[in-house]
Design an enzyme around this catalytic site. Structure first.
Site, PDB file in Angstrom:
ATOM      1  N   ASP A  63       0.806  -1.233   0.000  1.00  0.00           N
ATOM      2  CA  ASP A  63       0.000   0.000   0.000  1.00  0.00           C
ATOM      3  C   ASP A  63       0.839   1.283   0.000  1.00  0.00           C
ATOM      4  O   ASP A  63       0.291   2.372   0.124  1.00  0.00           O
ATOM      5  CB  ASP A  63      -0.906   0.018   1.244  1.00  0.00           C
ATOM      6  CG  ASP A  63      -2.073  -0.937   1.110  1.00  0.00           C
ATOM      7  OD1 ASP A  63      -2.977  -0.640   0.318  1.00  0.00           O
ATOM      8  OD2 ASP A  63      -2.065  -1.986   1.781  1.00  0.00           O
ATOM      9  N   ARG A  88       0.907  -1.627   7.097  1.00  0.00           N
ATOM     10  CA  ARG A  88       1.364  -0.337   6.576  1.00  0.00           C
ATOM     11  C   ARG A  88       2.330   0.376   7.530  1.00  0.00           C
ATOM     12  O   ARG A  88       2.938   1.381   7.152  1.00  0.00           O
ATOM     13  CB  ARG A  88       0.160   0.576   6.275  1.00  0.00           C
ATOM     14  CG  ARG A  88      -0.820  -0.007   5.251  1.00  0.00           C
ATOM     15  CD  ARG A  88      -1.652   1.062   4.586  1.00  0.00           C
ATOM     16  NE  ARG A  88      -0.809   2.043   3.913  1.00  0.00           N
ATOM     17  CZ  ARG A  88      -1.255   3.161   3.353  1.00  0.00           C
ATOM     18  NH1 ARG A  88      -2.534   3.442   3.375  1.00  0.00           N
ATOM     19  NH2 ARG A  88      -0.426   4.000   2.768  1.00  0.00           N
ATOM     20  N   HIS A 160     -11.704   6.790   4.605  1.00  0.00           N
ATOM     21  CA  HIS A 160     -11.178   7.987   5.270  1.00  0.00           C
ATOM     22  C   HIS A 160     -12.132   9.166   5.091  1.00  0.00           C
ATOM     23  O   HIS A 160     -13.019   9.138   4.246  1.00  0.00           O
ATOM     24  CB  HIS A 160      -9.831   8.393   4.628  1.00  0.00           C
ATOM     25  CG  HIS A 160      -8.697   7.453   4.884  1.00  0.00           C
ATOM     26  ND1 HIS A 160      -7.949   6.891   3.875  1.00  0.00           N
ATOM     27  CD2 HIS A 160      -8.163   7.002   6.048  1.00  0.00           C
ATOM     28  CE1 HIS A 160      -7.003   6.120   4.396  1.00  0.00           C
ATOM     29  NE2 HIS A 160      -7.110   6.176   5.711  1.00  0.00           N
ATOM     30  N   CYS A 247      -4.614  10.445  -2.206  1.00  0.00           N
ATOM     31  CA  CYS A 247      -3.800   9.445  -1.496  1.00  0.00           C
ATOM     32  C   CYS A 247      -2.435   9.228  -2.128  1.00  0.00           C
ATOM     33  O   CYS A 247      -1.504   8.774  -1.459  1.00  0.00           O
ATOM     34  CB  CYS A 247      -4.486   8.086  -1.483  1.00  0.00           C
ATOM     35  SG  CYS A 247      -6.242   8.141  -1.269  1.00  0.00           S
TER      36      CYS A 247
HETATM   37  C1  CIR Z   1      -5.448   1.184   2.641  1.00  0.00           C
HETATM   38  O1  CIR Z   1      -6.413   0.451   2.936  1.00  0.00           O
HETATM   39  O2  CIR Z   1      -4.752   1.719   3.504  1.00  0.00           O
HETATM   40  C2  CIR Z   1      -5.138   1.382   1.181  1.00  0.00           C
HETATM   41  N1  CIR Z   1      -5.472   0.224   0.447  1.00  0.00           N
HETATM   42  C3  CIR Z   1      -5.875   2.586   0.638  1.00  0.00           C
HETATM   43  C4  CIR Z   1      -5.424   3.880   1.226  1.00  0.00           C
HETATM   44  C5  CIR Z   1      -6.073   5.054   0.594  1.00  0.00           C
HETATM   45  N2  CIR Z   1      -5.556   6.264   1.121  1.00  0.00           N
HETATM   46  C6  CIR Z   1      -6.238   7.391   1.259  1.00  0.00           C
HETATM   47  O3  CIR Z   1      -7.449   7.397   1.076  1.00  0.00           O
HETATM   48  N3  CIR Z   1      -5.599   8.447   1.707  1.00  0.00           N
END
Ligand code: CIR
Length: 263
Positions: A63, A88, A160, A247
Site C-alpha cells: 500500500d 502499513r 477515510h 492518497c
Molecule cells: C489502505 O487500505 O490503507 C489502502 N489500500 C488505501 C489507502 C487510501 N488512502 C487514502 O485514502 N488516503
C-alpha cells in the site's frame, strides 16, 4: 532557493495487487496498468504546477503508493502518522528517511492512530475524520501541534474522511453527505456528488486546477462551472485498492534541494 510547492509520490510496489482493499474487484488489480496510471498522475501534478519528486517503490509494502497516509505536513513540520493497519506501519520510517534532510520531522505514537487520508486542511482548520483508521486521541495530539482549530468529523462510511470530502479552496467543497457528518462544514458552500459518482468526491486542487478521476462527467462539469480547470486521470487500479487521487501524493512547501530527482 525559493519555496516551491512540491508533490512527493512513491512508485507502486510490485506487490501492489496485495494492497488492503474492500473493493469487490480487488483481485483484478493490474500492476502494469497501475504503473502507467501512476506515471500519468505524476504528469497531471506537473501540469497543475507542482514539482514532483518520485520516491523508489517499497516492494515489501503493497500500500506504500498511498503516501498521503504516512504523514501530515503541519506548519512547516512533517508529522509522521501512527498507522493502525499493521501491514502499513513500516512505510512511515522510509518516508522519514526521505523527509528528514528537508524539514523537521515528528512522529506520533500509539495510542494515537491516524492516517493522513483523514486530515483535510483549510487555512484555519484541520478537519480530522473519526474513521476505522483514526482514533479520538488523534484530535488532542494534533491540536498540540498546530495553532489551527482541530475539528473531529464522524466518518459513517468509506475508508477515510477525504474519501468523501475535498476542499477546492474559495470556501467550496466537494462532498458526499451520506458518508460523513456534514455539520462541521456548515460554513462552506459545496458541490454534492451523486451517489453513482461517490468515488470522485476525492479530488485534488492545486491553485485553479482540479485533478479528479476520469469518467465522472457530471462532477467534472460542475467543477468547471465554478471556474476551475479539470485534469481527469485514469484511476481504476487505485480505486480497486480503495485509494483516490489525494492518497497518491504528499504536498509540501519547502525549498527543493539541488539533488532532488525531479520527475
Ligand atoms: C489502505 O487500505 O490503507 C489502502 N489500500 C488505501 C489507502 C487510501 N488512502 C487514502 O485514502 N488516503
Amino acid at each position: 532557493m525559493k519555496a516551491i510547492m512540491q508533490a512527493l509520490v512513491r512508485r507502486p510496489s510490485k506487490n501492489f495487487a496485495q494492497a488492503l482493499s474492500e473493493h469487490p474487484e480487488a483481485t483484478s488489480i493490474n500492476f502494469q496498468k497501475a504503473q502507467q496510471q501512476h506515471a500519468a498522475y505524476c504528469e497531471a501534478l506537473q501540469t497543475a504546477g507542482l514539482t514532483v519528486e518520485v520516491l523508489e517503490p517499497l516492494d515489501a509494502f503493497p500500500d506504500s503508493v498511498f503516501i498521503e497516509d504516512n504523514a501530515v505536513i503541519l506548519e512547516g513540520r512533517a508529522v509522521l502518522c501512527s498507522m493502525k493497519a499493521v501491514s502499513r506501519q513500516g512505510e512511515v520510517s522510509f518516508l522519514a528517511e526521505a523527509l528528514q534532510s528537508r524539514l523537521p520531522v515528528l512522529r506520533l505514537q500509539a495510542p494515537v492512530f491516524i492516517d493522513g487520508g483523514d486530515i483535510m486542511q483549510t487555512d484555519d482548520t484541520l478537519y480530522v475524520g473519526q474513521s476505522q483508521r483514526t482514533s479520538a486521541e488523534a484530535i488532542e495530539a494534533l491540536q498540540s501541534l498546530t495553532s489551527k482549530q482541530v475539528v473531529p468529523v464522524r466518518v459513517k462510511q468509506g475508508l477515510h474522511l477525504k474519501t468523501s470530502v475535498s476542499t477546492l479552496g474559495k470556501h467550496l467543497l466537494v462532498i458526499n453527505p451520506s458518508h460523513i457528518e456534514t455539520e462541521p462544514f456548515r460554513k462552506f458552500k459545496w458541490i454534492e456528488v451523486d451517489e453513482e459518482e461517490a468515488y470522485a468526491a476525492n479530488c485534488l486542487t492545486v491553485g485553479n486546477n482540479v485533478i479528479l478521476p476520469a469518467g465522472f462527467l457530471k462532477l467534472e462539469q460542475r467543477i468547471q462551472q465554478q471556474g476551475f480547470k479539470t485534469l481527469p486521470v485514469e484511476m481504476s487500479e487505485f480505486q480497486k485498492a480503495d485509494g483516490g487521487v489525494t492518497c497518491l501524493s504528499l504536498l509540501t512547501h519547502h525549498p527543493i534541494p539541488q539533488t532532488a530527482h525531479e520527475f
